[in-house]
Design a protein around this motif. Structure first.
Motif, short mmCIF file in Angstrom:
data_model
loop_
_atom_site.label_atom_id
_atom_site.label_comp_id
_atom_site.label_asym_id
_atom_site.label_seq_id
_atom_site.Cartn_x
_atom_site.Cartn_y
_atom_site.Cartn_z
N GLY A 1 9.26 -6.42 10.85
CA GLY A 1 7.96 -5.92 10.75
C GLY A 1 8.07 -4.52 10.43
O GLY A 1 7.02 -3.66 10.82
N THR A 2 9.10 -4.13 9.66
CA THR A 2 9.32 -2.79 9.42
C THR A 2 9.74 -2.49 8.00
O THR A 2 9.66 -3.61 7.42
N VAL A 3 9.77 -1.35 7.64
CA VAL A 3 9.99 -1.00 6.07
C VAL A 3 10.73 0.49 6.29
O VAL A 3 10.47 1.28 7.02
N GLY B 1 0.79 -1.22 -0.12
CA GLY B 1 -0.04 -0.10 -0.04
C GLY B 1 0.80 1.33 0.03
O GLY B 1 0.33 2.26 0.37
N LEU B 2 1.99 1.17 -0.52
CA LEU B 2 2.99 2.24 -0.38
C LEU B 2 3.15 2.87 -1.91
O LEU B 2 2.95 2.17 -2.82
N PRO B 3 3.04 4.19 -1.85
CA PRO B 3 3.33 4.79 -3.29
C PRO B 3 4.71 4.46 -4.16
O PRO B 3 5.72 3.81 -3.44
N ALA B 4 4.64 4.71 -5.39
CA ALA B 4 5.63 4.34 -6.02
C ALA B 4 6.77 5.27 -5.85
O ALA B 4 7.93 4.82 -6.12
N SER B 5 6.66 6.52 -5.75
CA SER B 5 7.53 7.54 -5.43
C SER B 5 7.06 8.50 -4.58
O SER B 5 6.17 8.67 -3.96
#
Length: 146
Positions: free
Chosen positions: A140-142, A24-28
């Motif tokens: 569990g991180t990014v 669910g993260l954006p491309a940039s």
């Protein structure tokens, strides 16, 4: 081909259009996955700082600093910085931060698990389709851009 599924809509994420899409993260831009070059540069900055601190604190009579001291300083510095500032010094200088996938605060256990595994090197070079190292997956991180 008739009956085939377009790669961008596959449920397994193999054909995803960008790293982080299935999370669910954006491309940039802000909150997008931090790319490899930026992460490697941050790691070099953090290791250089750890080396300098270990040299100041633990060098022997011959001026040699044991690798265990450098690694120890790196681990402590990373755990403290990620816990209180959401990123190591290199991360923050290069516009990145560590966030938990579940939301909320990182806490202390996530930086501890993440950093110990990172110090072992192997988990950091084994990564998934979203460019998350095994150390991030288990914690569990990014690592995202600010």
């Amino acid at each position: 081909m008739p009956g085939s599924t377009p790669s961008s809509s596959r449920a397994d994420g193999i054909g995803q259009e960008w790293p982080g899409k299935r999370l669910g993260l954006p491309a940039s831009g802000p909150r997008s996955i931090a790319r490899l070059g930026r992460r490697i540069a941050a790691l070099f900055i953090d290791w250089a700082i750890a080396y300098a601190l270990a040299w100041l604190l633990f060098r022997g009579d011959d001026g040699i600093v044991e690798a265990i001291y450098i690694t120890g300083v790196f681990v402590v510095l990373q755990i403290v910085m990620i816990t209180f500032a959401a990123g190591g010094i290199g991360h923050l200088l290069l516009g990145m931060r560590v966030v938990p996938l579940s939301g909320g605060v990182v806490g202390i256990w996530r930086p501890a698990v993440r950093t110990v595994l990172l110090a072992l090197v192997i988990p950091a070079v084994v990564f998934d389709r979203d460019q998350r190292g095994l150390h991030d997956q288990l914690a569990g991180t990014v690592l995202v851009r600010i």
